[in-house]
Design an enzyme around this catalytic site. Structure first.
Site, short mmCIF file in Angstrom:
data_model
loop_
_atom_site.label_atom_id
_atom_site.label_comp_id
_atom_site.label_asym_id
_atom_site.label_seq_id
_atom_site.Cartn_x
_atom_site.Cartn_y
_atom_site.Cartn_z
N ASN A 271 -85.16 -60.97 -45.63
CA ASN A 271 -84.17 -60.52 -44.65
C ASN A 271 -84.79 -60.63 -43.27
OD1 ASN A 271 -82.19 -59.23 -43.14
ND2 ASN A 271 -82.71 -57.19 -43.87
N TRP A 272 -84.31 -61.59 -42.46
CA TRP A 272 -84.92 -61.85 -41.16
C TRP A 272 -84.51 -60.81 -40.10
CZ3 TRP A 272 -84.57 -67.89 -40.22
CH2 TRP A 272 -85.47 -68.52 -41.07
N LYS A 273 -83.42 -60.09 -40.34
CA LYS A 273 -82.94 -59.10 -39.37
C LYS A 273 -82.67 -59.77 -38.02
CE LYS A 273 -85.37 -55.55 -41.98
NZ LYS A 273 -86.14 -54.30 -41.95
N HIS B 220 -77.30 -52.37 -46.08
CA HIS B 220 -78.70 -52.22 -45.68
C HIS B 220 -78.85 -50.94 -44.86
CE1 HIS B 220 -82.53 -52.94 -43.67
NE2 HIS B 220 -82.80 -53.81 -44.62
N GLU C 2 -80.37 -50.14 -42.26
CA GLU C 2 -80.21 -50.25 -40.81
C GLU C 2 -78.74 -50.35 -40.43
OE1 GLU C 2 -84.54 -52.40 -40.68
OE2 GLU C 2 -82.73 -53.61 -40.34
N GLU D 111 -84.08 -49.82 -51.62
CA GLU D 111 -84.98 -49.82 -50.47
C GLU D 111 -85.12 -48.40 -49.94
OE1 GLU D 111 -83.19 -52.24 -47.39
OE2 GLU D 111 -81.53 -50.85 -47.26
N GLY E 275 -90.27 -51.06 -42.87
CA GLY E 275 -90.88 -51.29 -41.58
C GLY E 275 -91.96 -50.28 -41.21
N SER F 193 -91.28 -52.85 -47.15
CA SER F 193 -92.64 -53.25 -46.79
C SER F 193 -93.36 -53.95 -47.93
CB SER F 193 -93.44 -52.05 -46.30
OG SER F 193 -92.86 -51.48 -45.15
N GLY G 211 -88.68 -57.79 -45.78
CA GLY G 211 -88.37 -57.80 -44.37
C GLY G 211 -89.43 -58.52 -43.56
N GLY G 212 -90.37 -57.77 -43.00
CA GLY G 212 -91.36 -58.33 -42.09
C GLY G 212 -92.13 -59.51 -42.64
#
Length: 290
Positions: free
Chosen positions: A46-48, A133, A135, A205, A211, A251, A272-273
Site C-alpha cells: 500500500n503506497w498511500k 484502511h 487511515e 492491521e 507506521g 510495519s 506499507g512503508g
C-alpha cells in the site's frame, strides 16, 4: 512463481481474480481454527500518499516487478497505488502483479466532487481496491456503513476487495482486539453473500502497529487471525472461512515476514512503508517458508 496474466480484458472479465488455491497442509505446532491452513499466499503493498512523481512510481513498480522470478514463492502479489499512478504502474509491471486502488466511492456517478467510482477503475483494468484502511477510518472519518458500501459496490461489479480491520492501541491494551475486529468484520461484510467471499480478502492491521515500527508478535497476530476466521465461520460456515485469506498489516519488514508467514492463519501481508523500497518489498515477496 506462476505469474498472473493480468491483461485489461482479463481483469475486467474475471470474477474470481486471486481466488484462494490450496497447497496441502503444512505441519505446524501453532493452534489454528482452520482445518486447511494452506491458502495461496497474498503479498500486497500500500503506497498511500507516495511517491511524489510519476517517474518515481514507474521506477519503483518496475523494480518491484523485477523481484518476482521463477524462484519466487507461488503467491499472488498486488500493489495498491494512488489513482494517478495506476495505469503507469500497470504498464511498468507488465502483468507480473496486480495493480489496485487505495479506495473507491460507493456511488457510481453524480455530484461527488473528487470521488473515483468502481466502474471508472474497472474501465482501466483495476480488479482490486482497499476498503476500511485505518487511515481512511481515522483521518478521513469513513464509517463502517460507508466502508460496507464500498465493499458491496465492488462485489456488485464483479471486482474484488481487501477489507481492512484492526483495533487501536487503547483497545488492544483493554484486550478488545477480538471484539473490535468482529464488529468491523460483520459490519464491513454485511450483505455480501457466501458465494462472493472468494473475491474478498481480509487485512488485519492493528492500528498501533501501522507506521510505528511496532509489530505484533507472530503469536499475537495469529491469535487475532484465528478469532477473525472464527467470526467468518459463524457468518458463512467453516468451509468458506477456511478458504478466505486473512493478511497481516502493520510495519511488516523483511526481518519479520518469515515468522509471520509461518503462522497457520496468516495468509499474506499488507505492507506499507517497506513497499516503497523495492529491495525490502522484494524480500517480503520472496518470503522463506518455515
Amino acid at each position: 512463481m506462476k505469474f498472473l496474466a493480468l491483461s485489461v480484458a482479463a481483469l475486467i472479465s474475471s470474477a474470481t481474480a486471486f481466488a484462494p488455491t490450496f497447497r496441502g497442509s503444512p505441519a505446524s505446532t501453532t493452534a489454528s481454527t482452520t482445518s486447511l491452513a494452506a491458502r495461496k499466499p497474498f503479498i500486497s503493498g500500500n503506497w498511500k500518499l507516495n511517491p511524489q512523481t510519476k517517474s518515481e512510481a514507474v521506477d519503483l513498480a518496475s523494480n518491484i516487478a523485477a523481484a518476482i522470478t521463477s524462484d519466487s514463492p507461488d503467491a499472488d502479489v498486488a500493489l495498491f497505488v494512488p489513482y494517478v499512478f495506476i495505469e503507469a504502474a500497470q504498464e511498468a509491471t507488465g502483468g507480473k502483479l496486480a495493480i489496485g486502488a487505495e479506495g473507491v466511492c460507493p456511488q457510481i456517478q453524480g455530484a461527488f466532487t473528487g470521488a473515483v467510482s468502481a466502474s471508472m477503475l474497472q474501465s482501466i483494468g483495476v480488479q482490486w481496491a482497499l476498503a476500511g484502511h485505518s487511515e481512511r477510518r481515522v483521518v478521513f472519518g469513513e464509517t463502517d456503513e460507508y466502508i460496507n458500501g464500498q465493499c458491496l459496490k465492488l462485489i456488485e461489479l464483479g471486482m474484488s476487495v481487501m477489507l481492512c480491520i484492526g483495533e487501536s492501541e487503547s483497545e488492544y491494551e483493554q484486550d478488545l482486539a477480538g471484539p473490535v475486529c468482529a464488529v468491523q468484520l460483520k459490519k464491513g461484510l454485511a450483505g455480501i453473500q457466501k458465494e462472493d467471499l472468494s473475491r474478498v480478502a481480509i487485512a488485519y492491521e492493528p492500528v498501533w502497529a501501522i507506521g510505528t515500527g511496532k509489530v505484533a508478535t507472530p503469536e499475537i497476530a495469529q491469535s487475532v487471525h484465528a478469532k477473525c476466521r472464527a467470526v467468518l465461520a459463524e457468518m458463512y460456515g467453516p468451509e468458506t472461512a477456511d478458504a478466505t485469506r486473512i493478511l497481516y498489516g502493520g510495519s511488516v519488514t523483511p526481518e519479520s515476514v518469515d515468522d509471520l508467514m509461518a503462522m497457520p492463519d496468516i495468509d499474506g501481508a499488507l505492507v506499507g512503508g517497506a513497499s516503497l523500497d523495492a529491495a525490502k518489498f522484494g524480500r517480503i515477496i520472496n518470503f522463506q517458508s518455515k
